[in-house]
Write a protein that holds these residues in place. Sequence first.
Motif, mmCIF file in Angstrom:
data_model
loop_
_atom_site.group_PDB
_atom_site.id
_atom_site.type_symbol
_atom_site.label_atom_id
_atom_site.label_comp_id
_atom_site.label_asym_id
_atom_site.label_seq_id
_atom_site.Cartn_x
_atom_site.Cartn_y
_atom_site.Cartn_z
ATOM 1 N N LEU A 94 42.404 4.937 20.906
ATOM 2 C CA LEU A 94 41.249 4.860 20.275
ATOM 3 C C LEU A 94 41.255 3.439 19.665
ATOM 4 O O LEU A 94 40.345 3.300 19.153
ATOM 5 C CB LEU A 94 41.555 6.413 19.794
ATOM 6 C CG LEU A 94 40.890 7.193 21.003
ATOM 7 C CD1 LEU A 94 40.745 8.975 20.043
ATOM 8 C CD2 LEU A 94 39.350 7.269 21.198
ATOM 9 N N LEU A 97 39.939 0.739 21.376
ATOM 10 C CA LEU A 97 38.821 1.063 21.776
ATOM 11 C C LEU A 97 37.777 0.790 20.535
ATOM 12 O O LEU A 97 36.187 -0.020 20.539
ATOM 13 C CB LEU A 97 38.598 2.661 22.165
ATOM 14 C CG LEU A 97 37.378 2.442 22.720
ATOM 15 C CD1 LEU A 97 37.127 1.484 24.340
ATOM 16 C CD2 LEU A 97 37.456 4.210 23.196
ATOM 17 N N MET A 101 34.251 -1.243 20.224
ATOM 18 C CA MET A 101 32.818 -0.801 20.859
ATOM 19 C C MET A 101 32.321 -0.246 19.460
ATOM 20 O O MET A 101 30.752 -0.659 19.302
ATOM 21 C CB MET A 101 33.525 0.785 22.000
ATOM 22 C CG MET A 101 33.698 0.610 22.929
ATOM 23 S SD MET A 101 33.129 -0.268 24.647
ATOM 24 C CE MET A 101 31.865 1.201 24.291
#
Length: 132
Positions: A94, A97, A101
């Motif tokens: 995460l 990510l 993102m």
Amino acid sequence: MKIQGRMFIWLSVFILAVAILYGVWSKEPAGTTALFLAFGLSIMIGYYLAFTARRVDAMAQDDKEADVADEAGEVGFFSPHSWQPLLLAAGGALAFLAVAMGWWIMYFSAPLILVGIFGWVFEYYRGENQNQ
């Protein structure tokens, strides 16, 4: 351990030669930088292994007449089962990510990483694995 130290030092000499040749020939900064960093990592590992080999007794791998079974024995202690690496992997995924993102995902990954680290460090101080 002496053999591994020599191997990494010779590897670092080779990587340095390749880095210089690649940098002069290609004039490409990213690959040249990566090769110089690989040289630095290799020389650090080689120096550490060579330095440590002088302070420890000779191992079976340093003896040319040794058998494979001469180094047999206890390797170390490994946890039989632990869920903490899975939690850390999810938190790390995460976090990466979040870089791609959006940084707001870090609000979800940071608690997973912190709980995973805390759980892994104190795994043997509580529950069924607690030392008596």
